[in-house]
Write a protein that holds these residues in place. Structure first.
Motif, PDB file in Angstrom:
ATOM      1  N   ALA A   1       0.835  -1.208   0.000  1.00  0.00           N
ATOM      2  CA  ALA A   1       0.000   0.000   0.000  1.00  0.00           C
ATOM      3  C   ALA A   1       0.868   1.256   0.000  1.00  0.00           C
ATOM      4  O   ALA A   1       0.523   2.260  -0.638  1.00  0.00           O
TER       5      ALA A   1
ATOM      6  N   ARG B   1       1.875   1.735  -3.537  1.00  0.00           N
ATOM      7  CA  ARG B   1       0.680   2.126  -4.302  1.00  0.00           C
ATOM      8  C   ARG B   1       0.332   3.594  -4.094  1.00  0.00           C
ATOM      9  O   ARG B   1      -0.039   4.305  -5.037  1.00  0.00           O
ATOM     10  N   ASN B   2       0.475   4.049  -2.842  1.00  0.00           N
ATOM     11  CA  ASN B   2       0.038   5.412  -2.507  1.00  0.00           C
ATOM     12  C   ASN B   2       0.900   6.507  -3.116  1.00  0.00           C
ATOM     13  O   ASN B   2       0.561   7.679  -3.020  1.00  0.00           O
TER      14      ASN B   2
ATOM     15  N   ARG C   1       1.329   6.779  -6.278  1.00  0.00           N
ATOM     16  CA  ARG C   1       0.740   7.077  -7.585  1.00  0.00           C
ATOM     17  C   ARG C   1      -0.783   6.990  -7.481  1.00  0.00           C
ATOM     18  O   ARG C   1      -1.325   6.768  -6.409  1.00  0.00           O
TER      19      ARG C   1
ATOM     20  N   ASP D   1      -3.698   2.679  -8.649  1.00  0.00           N
ATOM     21  CA  ASP D   1      -3.924   1.447  -7.873  1.00  0.00           C
ATOM     22  C   ASP D   1      -2.947   0.327  -8.251  1.00  0.00           C
ATOM     23  O   ASP D   1      -3.346  -0.832  -8.382  1.00  0.00           O
ATOM     24  N   ILE D   2      -1.696   0.717  -8.460  1.00  0.00           N
ATOM     25  CA  ILE D   2      -0.617  -0.248  -8.750  1.00  0.00           C
ATOM     26  C   ILE D   2       0.522  -0.017  -7.762  1.00  0.00           C
ATOM     27  O   ILE D   2       0.983   1.123  -7.658  1.00  0.00           O
ATOM     28  N   PRO D   3       0.980  -1.050  -7.079  1.00  0.00           N
ATOM     29  CA  PRO D   3       0.466  -2.418  -7.019  1.00  0.00           C
ATOM     30  C   PRO D   3      -0.853  -2.486  -6.237  1.00  0.00           C
ATOM     31  O   PRO D   3      -1.146  -1.600  -5.439  1.00  0.00           O
ATOM     32  N   ASN D   4      -1.573  -3.542  -6.483  1.00  0.00           N
ATOM     33  CA  ASN D   4      -2.913  -3.678  -5.937  1.00  0.00           C
ATOM     34  C   ASN D   4      -2.890  -4.633  -4.741  1.00  0.00           C
ATOM     35  O   ASN D   4      -2.454  -5.777  -4.876  1.00  0.00           O
TER      36      ASN D   4
ATOM     37  N   ASP E   1      -9.057  -0.443   1.998  1.00  0.00           N
ATOM     38  CA  ASP E   1      -8.260  -1.679   1.896  1.00  0.00           C
ATOM     39  C   ASP E   1      -8.712  -2.700   2.936  1.00  0.00           C
ATOM     40  O   ASP E   1      -8.794  -3.902   2.656  1.00  0.00           O
TER      41      ASP E   1
END
Ligand code: PXP
Length: 283
Positions: A50, A53-54, A56, A59-62, A93
Motif C-alpha cells: 500500500a 501504491r500510494n 501514484r 492502484d498499482i500495485p494492488n 483496503d
C-alpha cells in the motif's frame, strides 16, 4: 527431513510424517513419539504494498492482487496495520481484504494491527477479524517500535478493550517486548496471544549474536506455561526466521511485511525484466 509443499493457504497440516531424528534409536525400544517439526504460520503484511501504491494514482500495485498471490502461494493469512494518517493501508483496503477473505479464502486469517486507543476499534467492530493485534504505537513513529508497558493504568484501559474484541469473536494478541513480567500481566489481562516484537532479535542476529533469541525463548516459554499462544513479528526475514522457529518450535504465527516484499522485488526481478523486454518488443 522433508516437508510437503504447502497446500493453498497452508491451512491444513502439510507436514509429512517425518522420520524422527532419534527414530532409529527409539524405535528399538518402541518409544518413539510422533515427531512434529516446528512450523509457524505465515501472515503476510501488505502495508508495504500500500505504501508503494500510494505514491501514484492508478492502484498499482494492488493490495487485493498481492493478497491473493500470497494466499495462493501458501500464506495462511493477511495482516494490515491501518494507521490514522492512512500513509499505507487505507480504510477501504481493510474492507476490501475482509471481503476477499470472506468470499474467496474463508479459512484464511485476517489480522488487523493497531492502537485500540487511536482509530482502531471501528475496524474491529465492522470487520471482526480473526485476530486483533494491539500495538501501543504513537502517531509519530515510522513503524511499531516497542511493545506494551502493561502498567496498572494501561491494564485498566485495556481490560474493556480486550473484552469487547473477544465478545466480537476475535482473538486478541498483545504486542510485547520479551519481558517476563509483561507476559505475566498479559495473561492476567485475558489476552489469547502475545506477539513478540522481534526488531531487537533481528538486529542482534545480524550482528552475529549467538544468543539473540534467548530473551524471546524465555518469554515464549513463560507465555506457554501461562496458557498464552505466541506470535512474533518485526524485521523477520529469510535468514533470521528459521533459527527463531527452531528455538521456539511452538511459535503460532509470524507476520512479515518489509523483508518479504523486499525479497519479492529481488527474487521476482529477473522474470519481470524478461517480460518487459518482451513487452517492449510488442510481444
Ligand atoms: N508486527 C507489528 C505489530 C507491526 O507493526 C509490523 C509492521 O507493520 C510487523 C509485525 C511486520 O514487520 P515487518 O514489516 O518488519 O515484517
Amino acid at each position: 527431513m522433508e516437508v510437503d509443499s504447502l497446500p493453498p493457504n497452508g491451512l491444513e497440516s502439510s507436514r509429512k510424517v517425518e522420520e524422527c531424528p532419534f527414530h532409529r534409536l527409539n524405535s528399538i525400544s518402541g518409544h518413539c513419539p510422533p515427531y512434529n517439526p516446528p512450523m509457524a504460520q505465515l501472515s503476510v503484511n501488505v502495508n508495504k504494498v500500500a505504501t508503494l501504491r500510494n505514491t501514484r494514482h492508478l492502484d498499482i500495485p494492488n493490495v487485493i492482487k498481492v493478497s491473493r498471490i500470497s494466499l495462493d502461494a501458501g500464506a495462511h493469512g493477511i495482516t494490515v496495520h491501518p494507521r490514522p494518517d492512512q500513509r499505507h493501508i487505507r480504510p477501504q483496503d481493510v474492507y476490501d481484504i475482509a471481503n476477499l477473505l470472506e468470499t474467496s479464502y474463508p479459512q484464511a486469517e485476517f489480522n488487523i494491527e493497531g492502537n485500540p486507543f487511536d482509530q482502531y476499534m471501528h475496524y474491529a467492530k465492522d470487520v471482526r477479524p480473526t485476530q486483533c493485534t494491539l500495538v501501543p504505537d504513537t502517531r509519530d513513529v515510522p513503524t511499531s517500535n516497542t511493545g506494551w508497558d502493561l502498567t496498572p493504568a494501561n491494564l485498566d484501559r485495556l481490560r474493556p478493550v480486550v473484552k469487547e474484541l473477544k465478545d466480537h469473536g476475535s482473538r486478541v494478541s498483545l504486542f510485547l517486548n520479551p519481558q517476563l513480567e509483561q507476559v505475566e500481566r498479559a495473561a492476567k489481562l485475558g489476552a489469547d496471544r502475545i506477539e513478540l516484537y522481534t526488531e531487537p532479535y533481528a538486529a542482534a542476529f545480524a550482528r552475529g549474536d549467538a544468543r539473540a533469541a534467548d530473551p524471546y525463548v524465555a518469554a515464549a516459554n513463560r507465555a506457554k506455561e501461562l496458557g498464552l499462544e505466541v506470535n512474533a513479528g518485526h524485521d523477520l526475514n529469510l535468514d533470521n526466521l528459521p533459527p527463531l522457529v527452531r528455538q521456539i518450535p511452538f511459535l503460532a504465527e509470524v507476520s512479515i511485511g518489509h523483508a518479504l516484499i523486499a525479497d519479492a522485488l529481488e527474487l521476482g526481478l529477473a522474470e519481470t525484466v524478461r517480460r518487459y523486454v518482451r513487452a517492449a518488443r510488442a510481444q
